[in-house]
Design an enzyme around this catalytic site. Structure first.
Site, PDB file in Angstrom:
ATOM      1  N   ASN A 106      -7.075   2.592 -12.063  1.00  0.00           N
ATOM      2  CA  ASN A 106      -6.021   1.677 -11.627  1.00  0.00           C
ATOM      3  C   ASN A 106      -4.668   2.247 -12.033  1.00  0.00           C
ATOM      4  OD1 ASN A 106      -4.821  -0.803 -10.695  1.00  0.00           O
ATOM      5  ND2 ASN A 106      -4.641  -1.437 -12.839  1.00  0.00           N
ATOM      6  N   LEU A 157      -9.693  -9.232 -10.194  1.00  0.00           N
ATOM      7  CA  LEU A 157     -10.508  -8.607 -11.239  1.00  0.00           C
ATOM      8  C   LEU A 157     -11.757  -7.964 -10.614  1.00  0.00           C
ATOM      9  CD1 LEU A 157     -10.225  -8.572 -14.348  1.00  0.00           C
ATOM     10  CD2 LEU A 157     -11.831 -10.493 -14.417  1.00  0.00           C
ATOM     11  N   ILE A 158     -12.117  -6.788 -11.110  1.00  0.00           N
ATOM     12  CA  ILE A 158     -13.303  -6.106 -10.573  1.00  0.00           C
ATOM     13  C   ILE A 158     -14.558  -6.694 -11.227  1.00  0.00           C
ATOM     14  CG2 ILE A 158     -14.492  -3.872 -10.391  1.00  0.00           C
ATOM     15  CD1 ILE A 158     -11.948  -4.048  -8.702  1.00  0.00           C
ATOM     16  N   GLY A 197       0.793  -1.229   0.000  1.00  0.00           N
ATOM     17  CA  GLY A 197       0.000   0.000   0.000  1.00  0.00           C
ATOM     18  C   GLY A 197       0.822   1.275   0.000  1.00  0.00           C
ATOM     19  N   SER A 198       1.989   1.256  -0.634  1.00  0.00           N
ATOM     20  CA  SER A 198       2.764   2.504  -0.651  1.00  0.00           C
ATOM     21  C   SER A 198       2.048   3.576  -1.480  1.00  0.00           C
ATOM     22  CB  SER A 198       4.193   2.270  -1.166  1.00  0.00           C
ATOM     23  OG  SER A 198       4.204   1.997  -2.546  1.00  0.00           O
ATOM     24  N   GLU A 236       5.108   6.421  -9.829  1.00  0.00           N
ATOM     25  CA  GLU A 236       3.752   6.172  -9.332  1.00  0.00           C
ATOM     26  C   GLU A 236       3.416   7.143  -8.201  1.00  0.00           C
ATOM     27  OE1 GLU A 236       3.500   2.006  -8.293  1.00  0.00           O
ATOM     28  OE2 GLU A 236       3.014   1.493 -10.366  1.00  0.00           O
ATOM     29  N   LEU A 260      -5.233  -6.865  -6.664  1.00  0.00           N
ATOM     30  CA  LEU A 260      -4.878  -7.912  -7.621  1.00  0.00           C
ATOM     31  C   LEU A 260      -6.052  -8.711  -8.164  1.00  0.00           C
ATOM     32  CD1 LEU A 260      -1.589  -9.171  -5.959  1.00  0.00           C
ATOM     33  CD2 LEU A 260      -1.958  -7.332  -7.612  1.00  0.00           C
ATOM     34  N   HIS A 314      -0.802   0.833 -13.137  1.00  0.00           N
ATOM     35  CA  HIS A 314      -0.086  -0.372 -13.566  1.00  0.00           C
ATOM     36  C   HIS A 314       1.378  -0.015 -13.777  1.00  0.00           C
ATOM     37  CE1 HIS A 314       0.215  -4.375 -15.268  1.00  0.00           C
ATOM     38  NE2 HIS A 314       1.011  -3.854 -16.177  1.00  0.00           N
ATOM     39  N   ASP A 337      -6.342  -4.584 -17.026  1.00  0.00           N
ATOM     40  CA  ASP A 337      -5.455  -3.593 -17.660  1.00  0.00           C
ATOM     41  C   ASP A 337      -5.919  -3.112 -19.029  1.00  0.00           C
ATOM     42  OD1 ASP A 337      -3.754  -3.986 -15.458  1.00  0.00           O
ATOM     43  OD2 ASP A 337      -2.768  -5.663 -16.455  1.00  0.00           O
TER      44      ASP A 337
HETATM   45  C1  GAR Z   1       2.255  -0.919  -7.769  1.00  0.00           C
HETATM   46  O1  GAR Z   1       3.504  -0.883  -8.419  1.00  0.00           O
HETATM   47  C2  GAR Z   1       1.143  -1.006  -8.793  1.00  0.00           C
HETATM   48  O2  GAR Z   1       1.439  -0.366  -9.999  1.00  0.00           O
HETATM   49  C3  GAR Z   1       1.052  -2.492  -8.986  1.00  0.00           C
HETATM   50  O3  GAR Z   1       1.186  -3.029  -7.704  1.00  0.00           O
HETATM   51  C4  GAR Z   1       2.096  -2.216  -6.972  1.00  0.00           C
HETATM   52  C5  GAR Z   1       1.519  -1.990  -5.595  1.00  0.00           C
HETATM   53  O4  GAR Z   1       2.456  -1.376  -4.769  1.00  0.00           O
HETATM   54  N1  GAR Z   1      -0.195  -2.857  -9.601  1.00  0.00           N
HETATM   55  C6  GAR Z   1      -0.287  -3.810 -10.526  1.00  0.00           C
HETATM   56  O5  GAR Z   1       0.681  -4.481 -10.872  1.00  0.00           O
HETATM   57  C7  GAR Z   1      -1.681  -4.004 -11.110  1.00  0.00           C
HETATM   58  N2  GAR Z   1      -1.654  -4.874 -12.232  1.00  0.00           N
HETATM   59  P1  GAR Z   1       2.006  -0.703  -3.413  1.00  0.00           P
HETATM   60  O6  GAR Z   1       1.175  -1.749  -2.639  1.00  0.00           O
HETATM   61  O7  GAR Z   1       3.294  -0.408  -2.693  1.00  0.00           O
HETATM   62  O8  GAR Z   1       1.210   0.510  -3.742  1.00  0.00           O
END
Ligand code: GAR
Length: 192
Positions: free
Chosen positions: A103, A88-89, A13-14, A175, A86, A105, A146
């Site tokens: 979202n 699917l919605i 969850g960063s 991000e 992770l 990615h 995606d």
């Molecule tokens: C992020 O890099 C995000 O882009 C990715 O998961 C990570 C979560 O990091 N999402 C996907 O790969 C979706 N297909 P976080 O928990 O530190 O925010």
């Protein structure tokens, strides 16, 4: 009344953290709920630190009932942000929030997307392909992994000595820099 965002996340969850920090002092927008499919997700701790309510659900609740939608509606959630979520919605949730789910990615879609493409799997695939640049994509969410309309992309250079950690770090920096800002721009435009 402030516009109300729910974040869905499955792990650390960063990105959720950056969103919570960004909107903490906003007069217009707030993070009102954090939801996860993973009772051990560190994002739950992060939400607690901001005194934001949380909800953990399982597959049955998410795919076979309307409980999550009912909760979102009861809490008057206006907009949904996926941040490392992770699953699917389901179509029912997309229909309940048309054009109101985004979202992030960790790649330049349409490359390196689709089922199973998340987190380190994506970075590993980017490196294995010998790409000279990586990036991030912020996009609307539809019923496929995606594939919704792109909203914003940003790129970083991959040097030939970069390892997985470096590539991941560069992506994560982008991000964190852009997701809160892009979400704010969109949410400001929607009607309460
Ligand atoms: C992020 O890099 C995000 O882009 C990715 O998961 C990570 C979560 O990091 N999402 C996907 O790969 C979706 N297909 P976080 O928990 O530190 O925010």
């Amino acid at each position: 009344m402030k516009k109300r965002i729910a974040i869905f996340a499955s792990g650390s969850g960063s990105n959720a953290q950056k969103l919570m920090e960004h909107f903490k002092r906003s007069n217009e927008i707030e993070i009102s709920l954090v939801l996860t499919n993973n009772a051990d997700a560190y994002v739950l701790q992060r939400a607690d630190n901001f005194e934001i309510p949380t909800h953990v659900f399982d597959k049955n609740e998410f795919y076979k009932t309307e409980e999550v939608i009912d909760l979102l509606k009861n809490l008057e959630i206006d907009f949904i942000v996926l941040a490392g979520f992770l699953w699917l919605i389901p179509k029912s949730l997309i229909n309940a929030y048309p054009g109101r789910i985004v979202n992030i990615h960790p790649a330049l879609l349409p490359k390196f997307g689709g089922k199973g493409m998340y987190g380190d799997h994506v970075h590993n695939a980017v490196m294995a392909a010998g790409e000279a640049e990586g990036g991030i994509t912020i996009h609307y969410v539809d019923e496929n992994y995606d594939e919704g309309e792109y909203i914003y992309q940003a790129r970083y250079r991959i040097d030939k000595n970069d390892n997985l950690e470096m590539v991941k770090f560069k992506g994560q920096q982008l991000e964190h820099q852009h997701y809160p800002r892009v979400v704010e721009t969109i949410v400001k435009k929607i009607k309460k």
